[in-house]
Scaffold this motif. Structure first.
Motif, short mmCIF file in Angstrom:
data_model
loop_
_atom_site.label_atom_id
_atom_site.label_comp_id
_atom_site.label_asym_id
_atom_site.label_seq_id
_atom_site.Cartn_x
_atom_site.Cartn_y
_atom_site.Cartn_z
N GLY A 318 -14.18 1.21 0.93
CA GLY A 318 -13.46 2.39 0.68
C GLY A 318 -14.84 3.52 0.20
N GLY A 319 -14.45 4.87 -0.89
CA GLY A 319 -15.48 5.63 -1.14
C GLY A 319 -15.22 6.75 -1.76
N TRP A 320 -13.25 7.06 -1.90
CA TRP A 320 -12.50 8.51 -2.40
C TRP A 320 -13.70 8.35 -3.78
N SER A 321 -13.17 9.16 -4.39
CA SER A 321 -13.37 8.98 -6.21
C SER A 321 -11.73 8.16 -6.92
N MET A 322 -12.09 7.59 -8.01
CA MET A 322 -11.00 6.95 -8.80
C MET A 322 -10.14 8.52 -9.12
N LEU A 361 2.02 -14.08 4.23
CA LEU A 361 2.76 -12.71 4.16
C LEU A 361 1.48 -11.89 3.97
N LEU A 362 1.16 -11.29 4.86
CA LEU A 362 -0.07 -10.03 4.52
C LEU A 362 0.26 -9.35 3.52
N PHE A 363 -0.38 -8.11 4.05
CA PHE A 363 0.13 -6.88 3.60
C PHE A 363 -1.50 -5.50 3.08
N ALA A 364 -1.19 -4.14 3.56
CA ALA A 364 -2.05 -3.40 3.66
C ALA A 364 -1.61 -2.07 3.65
N GLY A 365 -2.46 -1.66 3.53
CA GLY A 365 -2.52 -0.15 2.29
C GLY A 365 -2.51 0.05 1.21
N ARG A 366 -2.13 1.29 0.46
CA ARG A 366 -1.93 1.20 -0.85
C ARG A 366 -1.27 0.53 -1.96
N ASN A 367 -0.28 -0.41 -0.85
CA ASN A 367 -0.23 -2.36 -1.79
C ASN A 367 -0.41 -3.09 -2.30
N ILE A 368 -2.07 -3.31 -1.80
CA ILE A 368 -2.51 -4.44 -1.94
C ILE A 368 -2.80 -4.56 -3.61
N SER A 369 -3.92 -5.99 -3.19
CA SER A 369 -3.65 -6.36 -5.04
C SER A 369 -5.32 -6.14 -5.61
N VAL A 370 -4.63 -4.96 -6.14
CA VAL A 370 -6.14 -3.81 -6.81
C VAL A 370 -5.12 -3.49 -8.39
N THR A 371 -6.00 -3.45 -8.75
CA THR A 371 -5.17 -2.74 -10.51
C THR A 371 -4.84 -0.72 -9.68
N HIS A 372 -4.07 -0.62 -10.93
CA HIS A 372 -3.95 0.87 -11.40
C HIS A 372 -5.16 1.81 -10.83
N VAL A 374 -7.55 1.07 -9.55
CA VAL A 374 -8.46 0.61 -7.66
C VAL A 374 -7.90 1.63 -7.42
N CYS A 375 -6.70 1.97 -7.29
CA CYS A 375 -5.58 1.83 -6.29
C CYS A 375 -5.87 3.67 -6.56
N SER A 376 -6.08 4.52 -7.36
CA SER A 376 -6.47 5.89 -7.00
C SER A 376 -7.50 6.17 -6.72
N SER A 377 -8.57 5.51 -5.99
CA SER A 377 -9.37 5.62 -4.40
C SER A 377 -8.93 5.18 -3.42
N ALA A 378 -8.29 3.64 -3.48
CA ALA A 378 -8.33 2.51 -2.46
C ALA A 378 -6.99 3.76 -1.60
#
Length: 590
Positions: A318-322, A361-372, A374-378
């Protein structure tokens, strides 16, 4: 008597992907290209999710020089440059559709909403969906499943662990997090697009639209003179149920959106300067930023992101701002978002892409296993596309070797990482393995820095160019110690990761599509740095033999099957799309 039951269509697959946004599309394509039989179930009539013509959010990703995401997402972008110079959303929809519909190994189910599943213990056996256009139910039995639906529809259906909302500051030691945990998220937006014409136009708002003055919009004043104005701040739902309240949020968002356009066209301060702007499109489907997030074997946190994500199992970056949006969205008097610094690039670990408690079960996108936080960037879509490609590649490896997603981490991690890099996915802090045939060959080329073509890094990083510049007609060749079987030649070209040769608006926006369309907007085009024509030749005891001749290349990664016994192989660039020379990052033979 006619039956009152609807038809049931059953599918057998290796891998079922639920959700056809960029993450799901890339997951399905990556898995199929590596040999898996894939079913892609998408509830909408088109692919792309937030990037599609239904929502029209441009694809954002990592900030910084030479940090653009490559792999399948760059392939899509370059196809769009070649086929869609006007940046028309109907053509962009078609580019994404074509990739899924015509990749061998993929069965595409559009207009099919996943609404049920069958479990055996902690394994998913099958998922089912209702296809509204055919009035049929589709059931897909598979070995592995991936939830790329954004809203994580398989979480409540399977019992997979997930989380909604913001963690307390003390839970993971995140300074950006609120003091107390809550269920608030980032909200959803209905976007608008406008077109500038050569004649004035009027706008009559619906009676139910809200009315705004400049005093009502201290942090959200529309600016039609800005190319980047896409009204993203028309946002609601973060303080509500970001899934259950979607319909009521949409209704409110439409009242706000028409009210904002009324302000743009009819406010006394705006009436004259915006007289030539006409509302061209208003989205009826909100684009979401956050809802359910799965719990995987690892939950990535703010401090890990800020430290650069130096994980052993980095499979994407990643590399977008939080970019932490206020949950109340348009209704808060505060600025709509706060940008917190994030390094670019930072690594994202594979352990964030599979379920902690559901075995297959895999997952990908904005629903991955990160905190809120980190989600604001990823959550941005170019990052999500990389995550999808990683999940699909992991699934193909798992199927081929009879593994679970967790087993891939434990016993096939390096295979996953090397496969991704071979498919032109950049992984921070990692180097691609060079095929033994290429590594041991004698390189013959008078160009400066030609050895960089086999250094395992296929883009500029820092001050290192990691490529060679070849004059048109100038050959680079590998000579082998003895006659060897060559099965594949791999090339990586310069696709102008910084948009330096593109039109001015493209350089400024760095987006795959545009929002508002001013008059006389220039067409986009294939990056001038791209090599358009080239030859690949074999060296034999009898002399030079032709292997491949390409006259209309516009892709960054090209692999060619050759299958020949040779004493060497050579590459000769013949033409570019505008640059004076060929800028090449990799030339491999195996």
């Amino acid at each position: 008597m006619a039956s009152n039951k609807f038809a049931l269509v059953e599918h057998e697959a290796d891998f079922c992907v639920v959700g056809g946004g960029l993450a799901g599309l890339c997951a399905a394509v990556a898995a199929a290209r590596h040999g898996a039989k894939v079913v892609l179930m998408q509830e909408r009539p088109m692919l792309g999710g937030n990037a599609s013509s239904e929502i029209r959010m441009w694809v954002s990703g990592a900030h910084g020089k030479n940090n653009r995401e490559t792999g399948i997402i760059e392939e899509l972008s370059l196809e769009n440059h070649y086929r869609n110079p006007d940046k028309n959303y109907s053509i962009w929809d078609g580019v994404m559709y074509e990739l899924a519909a015509y990749t061998p190994g993929i069965t595409l189910l559009l207009n099919c909403t996943c609404d049920d599943c069958v479990m055996e213990g902690n394994r998913v056996v099958s998922v089912s969906g209702w296809q509204m256009t055919t009035q049929r139910r589709h059931t897909v039995r598979a070995k592995l499943f991936a939830d790329c639906s954004g809203d994580s529809v398989l979480a409540p259906l399977t019992g997979a662990q997930y989380r909604v909302g913001r963690e307390a500051r003390g839970e993971y030691g995140e300074s950006i997090a609120p003091e107390t945990a809550d269920s608030k998220t980032m909200g959803m937006s209905c976007l608008m697009q406008a077109r500038e014409e050569d004649r004035p136009s009027t706008f009559i708002p619906p009676k139910w639209a809200y009315h705004y003055t400049k005093a009502d919009l201290p942090h959200r004043v529309p600016n039609m003179q800005a190319m980047g104005e896409n009204f993203w701040y028309i946002e609601l739902g973060g303080a509500q149920d970001s899934i259950g309240d979607t319909e009521t949020c949409r209704d409110e968002l439409l009242k706000i959106a028409y009210g904002i356009w009324d302000y743009v066209k009819n406010d006394p301060e705006n009436r004259e300067k915006n007289q030539y702007w006409r509302l061209d499109w208003l989205g009826m489907l909100p684009g979401k930023r956050e809802s359910r997030r799965y719990i995987g074997d690892h939950v990535m946190t703010q401090d890990e992101l800020r430290a650069g994500g130096h994980f052993e199992d980095v499979i994407a970056f990643g590399g977008w701002s939080m970019d932490n949006h206020e949950p109340e969205g348009f209704l808060t008097p505060l600025p709509p978002t706060t940008y917190h610094a994030a390094p670019s690039p930072y690594g994202i670990p594979y352990r964030c892409l599979y379920s902690k408690n559901i075995e297959n079960l895999l997952f990908a996108g904005r629903n991955i296993s990160v905190t809120h936080v980190v989600c604001s960037s990823a959550r941005v879509m170019a990052t999500c596309a990389l995550l999808g490609q990683a999940a699909g590649t992991a699934a193909a490896i798992a199927i081929r070797r009879g593994l679970t997603p967790r087993d891939v981490y434990e016993s096939a991690l390096e295979e996953l990482r090397q496969t991704l890099m071979d498919d032109d996915c950049f992984l921070p802090y990692a180097t691609r393995e060079i095929p033994a045939l290429t590594r041991r060959a004698h390189l013959v080329c008078s160009a400066e820095n030609a050895e960089a073509l086999r250094n395992g890094i296929d883009r500029p990083v820092g001050d290192a160019d990691n490529g060679a510049r070849l004059a048109l007609g100038q050959a680079v060749e590998y000579r082998f110690a003895e006659e060897s079987v060559v099965s594949r030649v791999r090339l990586v070209f310069d696709s102008d990761l910084n948009d330096e040769t593109m039109p001015e608006y493209e350089r400024k926006l760095k987006r795959n599509m545009i929002c508002n369309r001013p008059r006389n907007l220039p067409d986009t085009y294939v990056p001038k740095t791209m090599t358009r024509a080239y030859r690949i030749e074999g060296i034999t005891a009898e002399g030079i033999v032709p292997l491949v001749e390409e006259t209309e290349n516009y892709q960054r990664l090209r692999t060619h099957a050759v299958q020949a016994r040779l004493l060497g192989v050579r590459f000769v660039p013949l033409a570019t799309w505008g640059a004076e020379d060929c800028h090449l990052f990799a030339f491999d033979a195996r």
